[in-house]
Design a protein around this motif. Structure first.
Motif, PDB file in Angstrom:
ATOM      1  N   SER A 297       0.813  -1.217   0.000  1.00  0.00           N
ATOM      2  CA  SER A 297       0.000   0.000   0.000  1.00  0.00           C
ATOM      3  C   SER A 297       0.843   1.264   0.000  1.00  0.00           C
ATOM      4  O   SER A 297       0.402   2.304  -0.491  1.00  0.00           O
ATOM      5  CB  SER A 297      -0.923   0.014   1.219  1.00  0.00           C
ATOM      6  N   CYS A 298       2.050   1.197   0.574  1.00  0.00           N
ATOM      7  CA  CYS A 298       2.904   2.387   0.702  1.00  0.00           C
ATOM      8  C   CYS A 298       4.281   2.109   0.093  1.00  0.00           C
ATOM      9  O   CYS A 298       5.277   1.984   0.829  1.00  0.00           O
ATOM     10  CB  CYS A 298       3.039   2.789   2.170  1.00  0.00           C
ATOM     11  N   PRO A 299       4.379   2.003  -1.225  1.00  0.00           N
ATOM     12  CA  PRO A 299       5.678   1.689  -1.834  1.00  0.00           C
ATOM     13  C   PRO A 299       6.710   2.801  -1.698  1.00  0.00           C
ATOM     14  O   PRO A 299       7.911   2.534  -1.802  1.00  0.00           O
ATOM     15  CB  PRO A 299       5.321   1.449  -3.309  1.00  0.00           C
ATOM     16  N   ASN A 300       6.264   4.032  -1.445  1.00  0.00           N
ATOM     17  CA  ASN A 300       7.242   5.104  -1.252  1.00  0.00           C
ATOM     18  C   ASN A 300       8.088   4.854  -0.007  1.00  0.00           C
ATOM     19  O   ASN A 300       9.296   5.102   0.004  1.00  0.00           O
ATOM     20  CB  ASN A 300       6.536   6.461  -1.159  1.00  0.00           C
ATOM     21  N   TYR A 301       7.464   4.322   1.049  1.00  0.00           N
ATOM     22  CA  TYR A 301       8.229   3.966   2.241  1.00  0.00           C
ATOM     23  C   TYR A 301       9.129   2.755   1.984  1.00  0.00           C
ATOM     24  O   TYR A 301      10.235   2.658   2.525  1.00  0.00           O
ATOM     25  CB  TYR A 301       7.282   3.679   3.412  1.00  0.00           C
ATOM     26  N   THR A 302       8.651   1.839   1.160  1.00  0.00           N
ATOM     27  CA  THR A 302       9.473   0.673   0.812  1.00  0.00           C
ATOM     28  C   THR A 302      10.738   1.117   0.088  1.00  0.00           C
ATOM     29  O   THR A 302      11.846   0.651   0.397  1.00  0.00           O
ATOM     30  CB  THR A 302       8.680  -0.290  -0.080  1.00  0.00           C
ATOM     31  N   TYR A 303      10.597   2.005  -0.872  1.00  0.00           N
ATOM     32  CA  TYR A 303      11.765   2.512  -1.605  1.00  0.00           C
ATOM     33  C   TYR A 303      12.680   3.339  -0.699  1.00  0.00           C
ATOM     34  O   TYR A 303      13.908   3.283  -0.832  1.00  0.00           O
ATOM     35  CB  TYR A 303      11.309   3.366  -2.788  1.00  0.00           C
ATOM     36  N   GLU A 304      12.097   4.081   0.233  1.00  0.00           N
ATOM     37  CA  GLU A 304      12.906   4.891   1.145  1.00  0.00           C
ATOM     38  C   GLU A 304      13.781   4.001   2.028  1.00  0.00           C
ATOM     39  O   GLU A 304      14.977   4.262   2.213  1.00  0.00           O
ATOM     40  CB  GLU A 304      11.991   5.763   2.006  1.00  0.00           C
ATOM     41  N   MET A 327      14.795   4.737  11.113  1.00  0.00           N
ATOM     42  CA  MET A 327      13.925   5.175  10.027  1.00  0.00           C
ATOM     43  C   MET A 327      12.975   4.066   9.592  1.00  0.00           C
ATOM     44  O   MET A 327      11.800   4.315   9.284  1.00  0.00           O
ATOM     45  CB  MET A 327      14.772   5.631   8.840  1.00  0.00           C
ATOM     46  N   SER A 328      13.466   2.837   9.563  1.00  0.00           N
ATOM     47  CA  SER A 328      12.619   1.716   9.150  1.00  0.00           C
ATOM     48  C   SER A 328      11.479   1.498  10.137  1.00  0.00           C
ATOM     49  O   SER A 328      10.336   1.238   9.732  1.00  0.00           O
ATOM     50  CB  SER A 328      13.459   0.442   9.030  1.00  0.00           C
ATOM     51  N   ILE A 329      11.772   1.615  11.434  1.00  0.00           N
ATOM     52  CA  ILE A 329      10.726   1.457  12.454  1.00  0.00           C
ATOM     53  C   ILE A 329       9.668   2.541  12.303  1.00  0.00           C
ATOM     54  O   ILE A 329       8.454   2.266  12.320  1.00  0.00           O
ATOM     55  CB  ILE A 329      11.350   1.477  13.862  1.00  0.00           C
ATOM     56  N   GLN A 330      10.107   3.791  12.140  1.00  0.00           N
ATOM     57  CA  GLN A 330       9.163   4.897  12.021  1.00  0.00           C
ATOM     58  C   GLN A 330       8.303   4.775  10.760  1.00  0.00           C
ATOM     59  O   GLN A 330       7.077   4.959  10.798  1.00  0.00           O
ATOM     60  CB  GLN A 330       9.929   6.222  12.007  1.00  0.00           C
ATOM     61  N   LEU A 333       5.609   2.100  11.044  1.00  0.00           N
ATOM     62  CA  LEU A 333       4.448   2.575  11.806  1.00  0.00           C
ATOM     63  C   LEU A 333       3.565   3.471  10.943  1.00  0.00           C
ATOM     64  O   LEU A 333       2.330   3.361  10.970  1.00  0.00           O
ATOM     65  CB  LEU A 333       4.918   3.325  13.062  1.00  0.00           C
ATOM     66  N   TRP A 334       4.181   4.384  10.178  1.00  0.00           N
ATOM     67  CA  TRP A 334       3.416   5.237   9.268  1.00  0.00           C
ATOM     68  C   TRP A 334       2.676   4.412   8.221  1.00  0.00           C
ATOM     69  O   TRP A 334       1.512   4.670   7.914  1.00  0.00           O
ATOM     70  CB  TRP A 334       4.333   6.244   8.587  1.00  0.00           C
ATOM     71  N   ALA A 335       3.365   3.417   7.659  1.00  0.00           N
ATOM     72  CA  ALA A 335       2.763   2.594   6.610  1.00  0.00           C
ATOM     73  C   ALA A 335       1.583   1.788   7.148  1.00  0.00           C
ATOM     74  O   ALA A 335       0.549   1.672   6.486  1.00  0.00           O
ATOM     75  CB  ALA A 335       3.817   1.668   6.010  1.00  0.00           C
ATOM     76  N   GLN A 336       1.718   1.227   8.339  1.00  0.00           N
ATOM     77  CA  GLN A 336       0.620   0.452   8.918  1.00  0.00           C
ATOM     78  C   GLN A 336      -0.589   1.340   9.209  1.00  0.00           C
ATOM     79  O   GLN A 336      -1.741   0.915   9.031  1.00  0.00           O
ATOM     80  CB  GLN A 336       1.091  -0.238  10.196  1.00  0.00           C
ATOM     81  N   LYS A 337      -0.333   2.562   9.639  1.00  0.00           N
ATOM     82  CA  LYS A 337      -1.431   3.496   9.892  1.00  0.00           C
ATOM     83  C   LYS A 337      -2.149   3.839   8.600  1.00  0.00           C
ATOM     84  O   LYS A 337      -3.389   3.846   8.541  1.00  0.00           O
ATOM     85  CB  LYS A 337      -0.878   4.761  10.565  1.00  0.00           C
ATOM     86  N   LYS A 338      -1.384   4.120   7.539  1.00  0.00           N
ATOM     87  CA  LYS A 338      -2.000   4.429   6.247  1.00  0.00           C
ATOM     88  C   LYS A 338      -2.724   3.212   5.681  1.00  0.00           C
ATOM     89  O   LYS A 338      -3.776   3.339   5.041  1.00  0.00           O
ATOM     90  CB  LYS A 338      -0.937   4.909   5.254  1.00  0.00           C
ATOM     91  N   HIS A 339      -2.145   2.039   5.895  1.00  0.00           N
ATOM     92  CA  HIS A 339      -2.745   0.813   5.387  1.00  0.00           C
ATOM     93  C   HIS A 339      -4.131   0.587   5.997  1.00  0.00           C
ATOM     94  O   HIS A 339      -5.067   0.156   5.303  1.00  0.00           O
ATOM     95  CB  HIS A 339      -1.832  -0.374   5.695  1.00  0.00           C
ATOM     96  N   SER A 354       0.182  -5.997   1.349  1.00  0.00           N
ATOM     97  CA  SER A 354       0.881  -5.727   2.604  1.00  0.00           C
ATOM     98  C   SER A 354       1.026  -4.229   2.763  1.00  0.00           C
ATOM     99  O   SER A 354       0.765  -3.445   1.834  1.00  0.00           O
ATOM    100  CB  SER A 354       2.256  -6.400   2.601  1.00  0.00           C
ATOM    101  N   ALA A 355       1.459  -3.799   3.939  1.00  0.00           N
ATOM    102  CA  ALA A 355       1.598  -2.366   4.190  1.00  0.00           C
ATOM    103  C   ALA A 355       2.880  -1.810   3.569  1.00  0.00           C
ATOM    104  O   ALA A 355       2.836  -0.811   2.851  1.00  0.00           O
ATOM    105  CB  ALA A 355       1.574  -2.095   5.684  1.00  0.00           C
ATOM    106  N   ILE A 356       4.023  -2.470   3.806  1.00  0.00           N
ATOM    107  CA  ILE A 356       5.296  -1.897   3.376  1.00  0.00           C
ATOM    108  C   ILE A 356       6.264  -2.931   2.797  1.00  0.00           C
ATOM    109  O   ILE A 356       6.982  -2.633   1.845  1.00  0.00           O
ATOM    110  CB  ILE A 356       5.955  -1.134   4.556  1.00  0.00           C
ATOM    111  N   ILE A 357       6.255  -4.147   3.338  1.00  0.00           N
ATOM    112  CA  ILE A 357       7.145  -5.213   2.848  1.00  0.00           C
ATOM    113  C   ILE A 357       6.275  -6.289   2.213  1.00  0.00           C
ATOM    114  O   ILE A 357       5.405  -6.860   2.877  1.00  0.00           O
ATOM    115  CB  ILE A 357       7.997  -5.807   3.986  1.00  0.00           C
ATOM    116  N   PRO A 358       6.459  -6.585   0.931  1.00  0.00           N
ATOM    117  CA  PRO A 358       5.594  -7.558   0.257  1.00  0.00           C
ATOM    118  C   PRO A 358       5.560  -8.912   0.948  1.00  0.00           C
ATOM    119  O   PRO A 358       6.600  -9.465   1.313  1.00  0.00           O
ATOM    120  CB  PRO A 358       6.222  -7.655  -1.151  1.00  0.00           C
ATOM    121  N   PHE A 359       4.330  -9.406   1.166  1.00  0.00           N
ATOM    122  CA  PHE A 359       4.047 -10.740   1.720  1.00  0.00           C
ATOM    123  C   PHE A 359       4.498 -10.911   3.176  1.00  0.00           C
ATOM    124  O   PHE A 359       4.337 -11.991   3.739  1.00  0.00           O
ATOM    125  CB  PHE A 359       4.721 -11.831   0.884  1.00  0.00           C
TER     126      PHE A 359
END
Length: 361
Positions: A297-304, A327-330, A333-339, A354-359
């Motif tokens: 759902s949040c690939p921008n965080y995945t790329y970051e 940064m990964s922890i923060q 949390l942002w990705a799960q909230k958006k998800h 998934s929210a940030i990491i596929p599968f």
């Protein structure tokens, strides 16, 4: 004609029989005058029903969230007004509180109402009670992002260009820099230049504001870690990665791929269809970098996160590793909230992602 006239006369006699002669004459005259009036008026026209549009106004009582005492009453508020309009009128009544530092709640302890929320959507009656909280001094989100990203860019360049002033001058002149030091400076600058340009030209930053303390926290975090990272990488005694050029080149390529993917994802997210109250779930396009939307759902965080992992492997330094973990922890949390928000709005599009990491996450 004669027979018809006689039949009409008989009907009149039948209707008026048993009545006095004077009454019959008066009724005949009245009937004749009424018929003449109707004929002269012409055909009857259907009367139009007029619909009067009455504009409903609300009366808003604003109480202090802590003391529950009344601060002011904002009256004659149209139903199309928003919370932002109420804040403007509240500021006129109480000039010491600017709209940016006014927080309004429907109930004490509840969430603050967004500026775009209409009064009609929260009104249960013509009288509305809102609770006021002073949010303190506020700064715009654009200012927050520019301050957080411009600091690391300037600090790292300062360490890179002025190493002789920061470290021992003799040791700096004696030891030539490894190529990874120059590459790290290039990658670090690319990362924050991209953030600054996207803040100015790509992102549709909310018109809301952030407390000044959040600006201080953000700047302390980014500026402090950048100083620590730049000090280690640009140090004359810095040791290159264990696996040499192969580790450096592969990590650098992966870093640039993640940076490009992050930019294209942010461009998609800035599209009008994906912002505002009537937004739809972001969908990938012909660009392969956007196909990550099929999985998360949040690939921008995945790329970051991918960029900072690549930078950690490329430089192989402890400060970068610690920064990447935090940064990964923060961002998780942002990705799960958006998800969760996406699941409520677009459940059919998100339930298998998934929210940030596929599968995985």
């Amino acid at each position: 004609m004669f027979k018809r006239h006689k039949s009409l006369e008989r009907k009149r006699e039948f209707l008026f029989q048993g009545l006095p002669q004077s009454t019959m004459k008066n009724n005949t005259r009245n009937f004749h005058s009424l018929s003449q009036l109707v004929l002269s008026a012409g055909p009857l026209k259907a009367t139009r029903t007029l619909k009067l549009s009455k504009t409903t106004h609300f009366e808003i009582e604003i109480l202090d969230a802590h003391t529950r005492k009344q601060i002011c009453v904002v009256d004659k508020v149209p139903q199309t007004s928003t919370i932002h309009d109420v804040k403007q009128k509240f500021h006129k009544a109480c000039p010491k509180w600017y709209p940016s530092r006014v927080g309004l709640q429907l109930e004490y302890g509840g969430p603050f109402l967004k500026d775009y929320v209409t009064i009609q959507s929260v009104a249960a009656s013509s009288i509305i009670t809102l609770y006021f909280t002073d949010l303190g001094r506020q700064v715009s989100w654009t200012t927050v992002f520019l301050a957080e990203y411009s600091g690391p860019l300037l600090i790292y360049i300062l360490f890179y260009l002025r190493s002789s002033y920061i470290y021992d001058a003799k040791e700096s002149s004696r030891r030539p820099r490894h190529p990874v030091v120059h590459l790290a400076c290039f990658c670090h600058c690319i990362h924050y230049i991209r953030h600054l340009l996207e803040t100015l030209f790509v992102h549709k930053v909310s018109s809301g504001h952030s407390p000044t303390k959040n600006l201080i926290k953000g700047c302390a975090f980014y500026w402090g870690f950048t100083s620590w990272i730049a000090y280690y990488i640009n140090h004359p005694r810095y040791t290159p990665p264990s696996f040499g050029n192969r580790q450096i080149i592969v990590s650098a390529i992966n870093f640039l791929i993640c940076e490009a993917g992050n930019h294209f994802i942010n461009t998609v997210l800035a599209h009008p269809n994906h912002t505002g109250s009537n937004a739809c779930f972001p969908s990938p396009n012909y660009n392969p970098f956007t196909w990550l939307f099929f999985l998360v759902s949040c690939p921008n965080y995945t790329y970051e996160i991918g960029s900072w992992i690549s930078f950690t492997v490329m430089t192989q330094t402890l400060p970068v590793g610690i920064f990447t973990i935090l940064m990964s922890i923060q961002m998780t949390l942002w990705a799960q909230k958006k998800h969760k928000i996406y699941q409520k709005k677009f459940n059919s599009c998100v339930h298998r992602k998934s929210a940030i990491i596929p599968f995985i996450l």
